[in-house]
Design an enzyme around this catalytic site. Structure first.
Site, short mmCIF file in Angstrom:
data_model
loop_
_atom_site.label_atom_id
_atom_site.label_comp_id
_atom_site.label_asym_id
_atom_site.label_seq_id
_atom_site.Cartn_x
_atom_site.Cartn_y
_atom_site.Cartn_z
N LYS A 32 -82.08 30.06 -4.23
CA LYS A 32 -80.74 30.13 -4.77
C LYS A 32 -80.69 29.70 -6.25
CE LYS A 32 -79.58 25.64 -3.32
NZ LYS A 32 -78.74 24.62 -3.83
N THR A 33 -81.49 28.73 -6.64
CA THR A 33 -81.48 28.34 -8.06
C THR A 33 -81.91 29.52 -8.92
OG1 THR A 33 -82.18 26.18 -7.29
CG2 THR A 33 -82.18 26.54 -9.64
N ASP A 225 -72.68 25.08 -7.58
CA ASP A 225 -73.84 24.91 -6.71
C ASP A 225 -73.50 23.88 -5.63
OD1 ASP A 225 -76.35 25.19 -5.76
OD2 ASP A 225 -77.33 23.96 -7.28
N GLU A 226 -74.21 23.90 -4.53
CA GLU A 226 -74.00 22.95 -3.42
C GLU A 226 -72.52 22.91 -3.03
OE1 GLU A 226 -76.59 21.77 -2.12
OE2 GLU A 226 -78.11 21.26 -3.62
N GLN A 256 -76.35 22.49 5.27
CA GLN A 256 -76.86 21.40 4.44
C GLN A 256 -75.74 20.51 3.93
OE1 GLN A 256 -80.30 22.16 1.82
NE2 GLN A 256 -80.05 24.30 2.36
N ARG A 603 -87.50 20.46 3.49
CA ARG A 603 -88.08 20.10 2.20
C ARG A 603 -89.57 20.43 2.17
NH1 ARG A 603 -84.42 21.14 -0.22
NH2 ARG A 603 -83.62 21.76 1.79
#
Length: 776
Positions: A32-33, A225-226, A256, A603
């Site tokens: 996504k980044t 974002d997030e 998340q 992660r």
DNA sequence: TGATTCTACGGTCTC
DNA sequence: CGTAGAATCA
């Protein structure tokens, strides 16, 4: 440059989406980044959107810095003026309030753009003070609990008056009293807490229509974002900023969402399509990060949640290794197992990067002790950080007082530090007077002085203090930032206080302050003002201290959000610890824990190792308590798990007492608790306003001692052992005198030391040439 | 007033 | 075990 090359079809359509609302449901590791940065670049290059017309908001300074770097690189490093704005919500609001917040004074009497920021330690100090004033103590309610109660009330936009109205029991009305006073004090000090930064930014935009239009036009494209972790005010801010155009792209993953307790509202993402009926929705479901085993295991766990949109990530990657599971006898054994395994992994591949994740910060201690046993350096993220240290906070408090003497919390902090004869009784007298006359502490002080109502001794001390503050205030307009700091240290006697006492800790405090002065000098060079500097100190987050170059990082799962490592350990998977006991009684709480577990597991790129202990003690001295394996372990499909040897670390009880002692001693001497790795870089990072490209060191020099394949024999005595020169050591230099070692690169005679010498600042020295001696 | 010792109590996550 | 605040002494 082709910003579409190498993207999959979904990523591609997200990048090429231009106008109108876009919801990007991006699973863990789905790139996504990459999509966000490429979309920004694409807007600029292909659609000729001016850079500054794009605003991207992230959660941490670190994430913002990284994203900024990547965008700038894609755009071929345009001038600062042409660059898109990448910021955190909080920094963005501070920036807006400082630049354009004048009219907030209409609706918040006494507000000026010179406001102070109260961080949570300030909040606690303030609540403590209010409790004292109204005759409450921590038995009534814990300070932090009170702070979060107030925060929740604020986020619901409930005023203290409404609280009174709806209160049925005496407790609630007392809470309302504290809340009311809390708000009064903030206004009196012209201070905003973290909640206010967002709330007042929203109120300002609602109030000031011109400004709202101006901002709507200035930022034609907004990216968040997030998004799953945004709260109500952040949501409102988004609505206000996009009122004109609806060009908003939010990126998130409901699986998340882990900040519900902080007010994050998962409905923001679940209801986005309702809020923006014309929204395009794109799902990124291909995972590029993890092996199949890891991905399937994590997905299986989070599939136990009900409150989700539901998706199943897939990957092209191979099965990879199975998830390791280790059942330890107790927490110490667990820690030793982790350290032992880390050692094996790193001796096989020294450039590997490993993270140890846990639910609560206190778990780090035992793991640190075990790692130290192997001489393995590590980086602890979070816990006690640089800017939270007493001496740093003291000096920053002085600066705040110079900016606004009415900042009573800051004033209270420094009025008698160093001791200058202003004792408890005197301060109490001032507080009473301030309370009775609704004055700030500073005004109260001056009034009482005018009326000569202090004892002669107190009066003399206070007059001297008053004069000192006024004198120092004059410096603000004439001297550069670092010089102001130096003068403050000198004039207040703070430096002398540390120099004169023989506590070894004072030396490191002094070194810390030198470091702060250096940071100030750098900030001044970048053209930052004092307020910028203070803002930055208030807004840095623990996660910002992370350095990917560290071979071993220890951090909470919360702090691990958005990051990745080839090897990940998750420790303490026990009922009551993870999932945490506070979340056992609510479904929502349990689901959030499960999402946290999902975040932790995803992660890992290649290898994931889970562990739990059958016995763990809750307090240092108490009896170990029996534990039950976490339910999350049972939610991982059996066939993806490989049980690891029961008798790792020798299967014997190992006494970590000696190590523990040594850790404590080192920690005392050391500058940054636990952060034995490249602490200097961390500070630079804390204070660097823009994401300056840190030089990429080759292989991290994290090794403190030779690696041990086996558990080394227990050191006979924790003291009187010759230690290698390293961070925390004190050395003597022929010219510069005594100094404290902050960092070491290399070994033996070749080692390069970074040493802080009081009065001379930082020096880089090579042991062989510098002629320095280790100081005992 | 200020430094030191004693005692009681208690532990999510954080911008 | 670590910390905060109370109690004590100089």
């Amino acid at each position: 440059m082709d910003f579409l090359a190498g993207l999959n079809p979904q990523q591609r359509s997200a990048v090429t989406h231009v106008e109108g609302p876009l919801l990007l449901l991006a699973g863990a590791g789905s790139g996504k980044t990459r999509v966000i940065t490429h979309r920004i670049a694409h807007l600029v290059e292909a659609h000729h959107v001016p850079g500054p017309a794009i605003l991207a908001v992230t959660f941490t300074n670190k994430a913002a810095g990284e994203m900024r770097d990547r965008v700038l690189k894609l755009l071929g490093n345009p001038e600062y003026r042409a660059a898109p704005l990448v910021s955190t919500f909080h920094s963005f609001c501070v920036r807006m309030l400082r630049r354009d917040g004048k009219r907030l004074a209409d609706i918040r009497p006494g507000f000026t753009r010179q406001f102070n920021i109260y961080d949570d330690d300030d909040q606690v100090a303030l609540i403590k003070q209010i409790f004292r004033n109204v005759g409450l103590d921590e038995k009534f309610m814990q300070y932090r609990a009170m702070a979060s109660w107030i925060s929740h009330a604020k986020s619901r936009k409930q005023s203290p008056q409404e609280m009174y109205g709806s209160s049925k029991d005496p407790k609630t009305s007392r809470l309302a009293t504290v809340y009311e006073r809390y708000e009064d004090r903030l206004r009196q000090a012209n201070a905003l807490d973290f909640d206010d930064l967002l709330l007042e930014a929203v109120r300002l935009l609602e109030h000031d229509e011109d400004l709202r239009r101006q901002y709507g036009r200035r930022y034609e494209f907004l990216m968040i974002d997030e998004y799953q972790d945004t709260n109500r005010s952040q949501y409102e801010l988004m609505r206000l900023l996009t009122g004109e155009h609806q060009n908003v792209c939010v990126v998130g993953d409901e699986d998340q969402s882990i900040y519900g307790w902080r007010g994050a509202d998962i409905r923001n993402i679940l209801d986005f399509e309702r809020d923006y009926p014309k929204a395009t929705v794109i799902r990124l479901e291909q995972n590029y990060r993890s092996t199949k085993n890891i991905l399937e295991a994590a997905s299986a766990v989070v599939a136990h949640n009900i409150e989700r949109k539901g998706k199943w990530l897939w990957t092209d990657a191979g099965e990879g290794e199975k998830i390791g599971l280790y059942e330890a006898l107790d927490a110490e054994n667990e820690a030793l197992f982790i350290a032992d395994t880390v050692e094996r992994i790193l001796s096989a591949n020294p450039s590997e990067r490993v993270a140890v994740l846990y639910r609560t910060n206190f778990q780090s201690r035992q793991i640190e002790e075990a790692l130290r046993r192997y001489g393995r350096n590590y980086l602890v993220v979070g816990g006690f950080s640089f800017y939270q240290r007493a001496e740093i906070r003291d000096l920053l408090a002085y600066l705040r007082v110079l900016v606004t003497p009415h900042d009573s919390i800051a004033l209270l902090r420094i009025i008698n530090t160093p001791a200058r004869g202003i004792g408890k009784t005197t301060i109490e007298q001032m507080e009473q007077f301030a309370l009775a006359n609704e004055l700030s502490l500073w005004s109260a002080l001056r009034r009482i002085l005018d009326e000569q109502a202090f004892s002669a001794r107190a009066e003399a001390a206070l007059r001297a203090f008053e004069r000192m503050v006024i004198e120092l205030t004059d410096l603000l307009n004439t001297e550069p930032l670092d010089e102001i700091l130096r003068r403050v240290m000198e004039r207040t006697g703070y430096g002398r206080m540390l120099e004169s006492d023989n506590d070894p800790e004072s030396e490191s405090r002094l070194a810390n302050l030198n470091e702060l002065v250096n940071a100030a000098a750098e900030a001044a060079e970048r053209g930052e003002t004092l307020t910028d500097f203070l803002d930055h100190a208030a807004l840095v987050a623990d996660a910002d201290g992370l350095d990917e170059r560290a071979a071993v990082s220890l951090l909470t799962m919360h702090n691990a959000k958005g990051l990745e490592w080839p090897v990940v350990f998750m420790a303490g998977l026990e009922e009551g610890l993870f999932p945490h006991s506070r979340s056992l009684d609510s479904n929502a709480g349990m689901e959030e824990e499960r999402r946290l577990c999902y975040v932790g597991m995803t992660r890992a790129q290649k290898r994931l190792i889970l562990s739990w202990a059958r016995y763990r003690r809750r307090f240092g001295g108490g009896q170990p308590e029996a534990c039950v394996a976490s339910r999350f372990l049972k939610e991982v499909p059996r066939e993806r798990i490989a049980k690891l040897r029961e008798d790792a670390a020798g299967g014997r009880q190992v006494d970590l007492y000696a190590e523990r002692h040594e850790v404590r001693e080192t920690v005392k001497r050391n500058l940054y608790t636990g952060q034995t790795y490249n602490s200097l870089d961390n500070i630079a990072q804390y204070f660097a306003e823009r994401g300056i490209a840190a030089p990429r060191a080759p292989a991290p020099a994290t090794r403190a001692a030779a690696p041990a394949a086996q558990v080394p024999p227990r050191p006979a005595a924790p003291v009187a052992k010759r230690k290698p020169v390293g961070p925390g050591s004190s050395v003597n230099h022929p010219k510069y005198g005594r100094g404290m070692v902050l960092r070491r690169e290399g070994d033996g005679e070749e080692a390069k030391l970074t040493v802080s010498f009081p009065g001379y600042g930082l020096k880089k020295l090579v042991v062989k040439y510098a002629g320095i001696k280790l100081d005992e």
